[in-house]
Scaffold this motif. Structure first.
Motif, PDB file in Angstrom:
ATOM      1  N   THR A   1       0.818  -1.214   0.000  1.00 30.50           N
ATOM      2  CA  THR A   1       0.000   0.000   0.000  1.00 30.50           C
ATOM      3  C   THR A   1       0.851   1.264   0.000  1.00 30.50           C
ATOM      4  OG1 THR A   1      -1.675  -1.199   1.215  1.00 30.50           O
ATOM      5  CG2 THR A   1      -1.879   1.188   1.223  1.00 30.50           C
TER       6      THR A   1
ATOM      7  N   ARG B   1       1.941   1.981  -3.405  1.00 27.84           N
ATOM      8  CA  ARG B   1       0.757   2.318  -4.206  1.00 27.84           C
ATOM      9  C   ARG B   1       0.356   3.780  -3.953  1.00 27.84           C
ATOM     10  NH1 ARG B   1      -3.219  -1.195  -6.516  1.00 27.84           N
ATOM     11  NH2 ARG B   1      -2.043  -2.978  -5.778  1.00 27.84           N
TER      12      ARG B   1
ATOM     13  N   TYR C   1      -2.439   1.737 -11.018  1.00 34.72           N
ATOM     14  CA  TYR C   1      -1.299   1.044 -10.398  1.00 34.72           C
ATOM     15  C   TYR C   1      -1.615  -0.441 -10.419  1.00 34.72           C
ATOM     16  CZ  TYR C   1       2.483   0.488  -6.916  1.00 34.72           C
ATOM     17  OH  TYR C   1       3.646   0.160  -6.250  1.00 34.72           O
TER      18      TYR C   1
ATOM     19  N   ALA D   1      -0.092  -4.311  -9.804  1.00 35.85           N
ATOM     20  CA  ALA D   1       1.029  -5.038  -9.184  1.00 35.85           C
ATOM     21  C   ALA D   1       1.296  -6.351  -9.918  1.00 35.85           C
ATOM     22  CB  ALA D   1       0.717  -5.316  -7.718  1.00 35.85           C
TER      23      ALA D   1
END
Lengths: 282, 164
Positions: free
Chosen positions: A88, A91, A102, A104
């Motif tokens: 997080t 992010r 964003y 991952a």
């Protein structure tokens, strides 16, 4: 004419797979493998979309994103961060520096395509649905706030003669005041949104940030820096067990042309003038 | 729970160790970690040591299973089994475990750290390529699988083009 997608990704296999995914959708693909090359390419020929890795060997992706967002020529490039940094904290940092999406790793093809669609739609919305005059909206979380700040700055670049230096200062001021409103005003309660209003006038933008807290008197906060004694609050913060800081209001005051609180102390208005700043920069 | 065949795990481990310890000097602690109790179902074994587990949001909220196998130059690299929406339901993945620190320009050991990170990436790429060549599911093969499926769909039902 096909839209151009620039990929900045140093891992050859990940770069190749991204290229194949976007080429399969009919985009023109430009691949770069370092931050420096990618940034140069983006400046030379701004792409319709940027797929950006973060952990690059030279210039990291956060810095690239922030640099592109700070320039009038590259501010509207939709940016999708595609990275192994899944937590997080990273992010939030991604949105803070201006990412539109964003994703991952390991991501799926569908997640990449959805992010691309969303980022392209963002640009269309900024261009076609911009609001002249006044607009208000509520933000409930830090992440949402960061996204809105980016949108505000993009709209200002598009609609006003705001210069890049003033835009950078305004961004910092907005981040400081927004953080204060979310963290201190609303005590980070997501059910209490912060209201942001921005009004465009011929020579200035006026931004108002209102939280739902009880308010405070900005000149009488013992744990915040003051003009007459900028470091006097530090021992107070140590006693209170607070992290280092407390400079937000002082910094913001120095960044914008005007700043004032309402009587209750839960609404701050900041003003950035276009012409005055542009002339000062000259 | 993901279903990993023993044969696949064996190949994955062999390929990893060969790349990570090219001189064959695998540390004892790592040898112990790869000496797994084959009398137990692998699905059950994944929930126990030496496997580490952690929650991840990518590609969807899931539990990742990891073995800390390291490498000759850096002991923290992990081999992971990550749930993934592909044919097998998982992919093998190398987590270089070096993303927690970015030295700034003034850091005295910055250059050495960047060399370590660079070698880690090379190792990740070498291992994952070798896995793919050995027909093991990896991120890249899963993406290729997904693209092949999309191509087949496009042939029967064209998707709208981004061409303007």
């Amino acid at each position: 004419m096909a839209k151009a997608v620039l990929i900045i990704e140093d891992e050859p296999d990940a770069n190749a797979i991204l290229a194949q995914v976007v080429a399969q959708q009919g985009f023109d693909v430009f691949q770069t493998y370092s931050g420096r090359d990618g940034l140069a390419q983006a400046r030379k020929q701004p792409p319709d979309l940027l797929l950006l890795d973060l952990m690059l060997p030279d210039v990291d992706g956060f810095e690239i994103c922030e640099t592109l967002r700070a320039s009038r020529e590259t501010n509207l490039i939709p940016i999708v961060m595609a990275t192994a940094l899944a937590d997080t904290e990273h992010r939030v940092h991604g949105y803070r520096v201006g990412a539109n999406c964003y994703v991952a790793k390991p991501y799926t093809r569908e997640q990449i395509l959805q992010a691309i669609d969303k980022a392209l739609a963002w640009k269309q919305e900024i261009i076609h649905n911009h609001v002249e005059g006044e607009i208000s909206f509520d933000v409930a979380s830090e992440m949402q706030f960061l996204i809105e700040v980016n949108d505000i700055l993009s709209s200002l670049f598009l609609l006003t003669p705001l210069d890049e230096r003033s835009a950078a200062r305004l961004r910092r001021a907005l981040l400081e005041m927004g953080q204060n409103a979310i963290e201190w005003g609303n005590r980070s309660q997501v059910d209490k949104p912060v209201k942001i209003t921005y009004r465009l006038q011929s020579d200035r933008v006026v931004l108002t940030i209102r939280d739902q807290g009880a308010g405070f008197t900005p000149d009488r906060i013992p744990h915040a820096a003051r003009d007459e004694d900028p470091l006097g609050h530090i021992p107070v913060r140590e006693v209170m067990g607070l992290r280092e800081g407390g400079f937000g209001i002082l910094i913001t005051r120095g960044l914008v042309d005007e700043m004032k609180y309402n009587e209750a102390g839960n609404e701050v208005t900041i003003v950035q003038k276009f012409a005055a700043r542009a002339m000062a920069a000259d | 729970m993901i279903d990993v065949p023993w044969e696949m795990l064996d190949v994955a481990l062999m390929v990893y160790l060969r790349s990570a310890y090219p001189d064959g000097q695998v540390p004892d602690v790592v040898r112990k970690r790869v000496t797994l109790d084959r009398s137990r179902p692998l699905a059950e074994l994944l929930g126990d040591l030496p496997f580490e587990r952690y929650e991840s949001a990518a590609p969807f909220p899931c539990t990742v299973f990891a073995l800390r196998l390291g490498a000759a130059h850096y002991p923290h690299i992990k081999m992971e089994i990550r749930p993934f929406p592909n044919q097998h339901g998982f992919v093998f993945w190398v987590n270089t475990h070096d993303q927690f620190f970015t030295p700034d320009a003034r850091c005295r050991d910055g250059e050495r750290w960047r060399e370590v990170v660079s070698r880690n990436r090379e190792l990740k790429q070498a291992v994952e390529r070798a896995w793919a060549e050995g027909k093991l599911p990896t991120f890249v093969t899963a993406m290729q699988e997904s693209m092949a499926q999309a191509s087949q769909q496009v042939r029967s039902e064209p998707r709208s083009s981004p061409v303007t």
